[in-house]
Design an enzyme around this catalytic site. Structure first.
Site: not given
Ligand code: SAH
Length: 475
Positions: A251, A273, A386
């Site tokens: 995704d 999306k 998020m």
């Molecule tokens: N499973 C993922 C999180 C998914 S939820 C993990 O462990 O990182 C999606 C959220 O993750 C985004 O809205 C943001 O808050 C955060 N996120 C994911 N990648 C990011 C990145 N490279 N930099 C900052 N925030 C990130």
């Protein structure tokens, strides 16, 4: 003009290699060519003792004279190592005229191929080029590859070759054959071949082949954490899963650099999306995973960060288990730890924080908001995923629950990617986040005194870059 190269391997049976020059540079190329089994002719008025000895053993031909156009016209490829510009230029021009591929040592402008550094595990050969950009880097890469490849890798490759006919005869289906080979290189048969125990290896291999021939191919799903963005933050296990995948379901958080590491002919299904379209429902994604695995594929479900941190990995696993499909999970670096490392921001610290919490700013519909009371302990670092669109509410709730309005806050967008941006402020300035221009990538909010540990020097740059983030605004 930057030069671009397309790597190919030259079949040394296809003709004679001509080396022009008789001293050390030339001898080095002769050694390489002989090592690959090439027929070599040397042309030079004078030759050093090494080349003389090779000629005496009949391993090369030497013509002790100046090079001629005929020499070049008759060669399959030419390497010029004379350290004499006039001769090198003559060789290069004559080669162009006769359509013979030429390399002039240290003269890319006169060459149409380069000789890469190699890691030799014949029949396996690894060739490395930096297109002249960074030869020392090339040598380092070579040392790293030397270190990870077993010295007996060549034996394993030869052993695999000796099995090919049997495998082809017994396993008719090409997809099943590929899956057999994937299992084979992880098997004890391969281990035995690597430790030169070819007898045991043959026995084990026959068992494996017969099993694969009789058995049904079993599909499975590997849920893989792709890390926060930078491709080199993948784990080795994630890399291996990507290279074994038949199907990759990914995704929006998974970037192209990560996908580039996947097996080229894997089917890629984007389920994130899309502009102007609804994103895939969780049920639909579950359905895709189940269907693809039932078809016998190895499906990699690739998720940003770690699959088990706000990744809905748990829901997908439940659906797969219900369908009786085996699932493995490969952890990934979650955005919080990726971002913390990228900023030099410790999540716990003896002076500031003995608890770190990961919370979501966007709980599932119908579920309660994060427990802000629980996040309000001043000795706690709160990392909020998020949370961008809810920044004002989050700040308000935390302050209402007793966190100081001056508590330092960092917002990190696109952590670990080239586009990473950091904004520093306080809880009281956090509500202004929505006014920051172009904050469109995934972003994390980190709340806590640890943020004051972000290195002083980057802090200044960040202040500048963060305009119009009003660092000094007081609520
Ligand atoms: N499973 C993922 C999180 C998914 S939820 C993990 O462990 O990182 C999606 C959220 O993750 C985004 O809205 C943001 O808050 C955060 N996120 C994911 N990648 C990011 C990145 N490279 N930099 C900052 N925030 C990130």
């Amino acid at each position: 003009m930057t030069r671009r190269y397309f790597p190919i391997f030259w079949d040394t049976n296809s003709g004679t290699a001509l080396v022009v020059g008789g001293q050390e540079d030339a001898a080095r190329k002769v050694r390489l060519l002989l090592g690959a089994g090439a027929r070599v002719k040397v042309v030079a008025p004078d030759t050093n003792t090494e080349l003389d000895a090779l000629a005496a053993e009949d391993r090369i031909d030497i013509a002790r004279r100046a090079v001629t156009e005929q020499d070049i016209a008759g060669a399959a490829l030419v390497i010029s190592a004379t350290a004499n510009d006039t001769v090198d230029e003559f060789v290069s021009t004559a080669a162009q005229v006769h359509g013979v591929k030429v390399n002039v040592v240290d003269r890319p402008g006169l060459s149409d191929f380069t000789v890469p550094s190699i890691v030799d595990r014949s029949p396996v050969l690894v060739a490395i080029s930096t297109a002249g950009a960074a030869p020392v880097l090339g040598r380092k890469i070579r040392a790293q590859i030397e270190a990870v490849l077993s010295p007996n890798l060549g034996k394993l490759a030869q052993f695999a070759q000796s099995l090919r006919r049997e495998v082809k005869n017994k396993i008719a289906d090409a997809a099943k054959r590929r899956s057999f080979w994937e299992g084979f290189f992880e098997s004890s048969a391969a281990e035995q071949a690597l430790s030169s125990d070819l007898e045991s290896a043959s026995r084990s291999a026959t068992v494996l082949i017969d099993k694969a021939a009789a058995g049904k191919r079993e599909g499975r799903v590997v849920m893989v954490g792709a890390g926060p963005g930078a491709a080199d933050l993948l784990t080795l296990r994630a890399l291996r899963a990507l290279q074994q995948a038949d199907v990759i379901v990914y995704d929006a958080l998974v970037g192209p650099e990560v996908l580039d590491l996947a097996r080229r002919d894997a089917l890629r299904l984007y389920v994130g999306k899309q502009k102007g379209r609804h994103s895939y429902s969780q049920e639909r994604i579950n359905g895709i995973l189940v269907d693809e695995a039932r078809r016998g594929s190895t499906v990699v479900r690739l998720k940003g960060g770690d699959p088990f941190v706000f990744g809905r990995g748990g829901e997908e696993i439940r659906a797969l288990k219900e369908a009786g499909i085996p699932v493995d999970v490969v952890p990934g670096i979650t955005a919080a730890t990726g971002a913390a490392a990228a900023l030099g921001l410790p999540l716990t610290h003896r002076d500031h924080a003995n608890v770190v919490s990961f919370a979501t700013g966007h709980p599932a519909t119908g579920k309660s908001d994060p427990d802000f009371a629980a996040l309000s302990d001043p000795n706690q670092t709160a990392v909020i995923y998020m949370g961008k669109s809810k920044a004002a509410e989050i700040a308000g709730s935390l302050i209402a629950q007793g966190r100081r309005p001056e508590t330092p806050v960092a917002v990190i967008e696109n952590a670990t990617l080239e586009t990473q941006r950091t904004l520093l402020g306080t809880l009281s300035t956090l509500p202004l986040l929505s006014r920051v221009d172009g904050l469109s990538g995934p972003a994390l909010i980190v709340v806590g005194d640890v943020v004051s540990e972000v290195n002083a020097e980057p802090l200044e740059q960040i202040e500048e870059a963060a305009t119009p983030w009003p660092l000094q605004t007081v609520a």
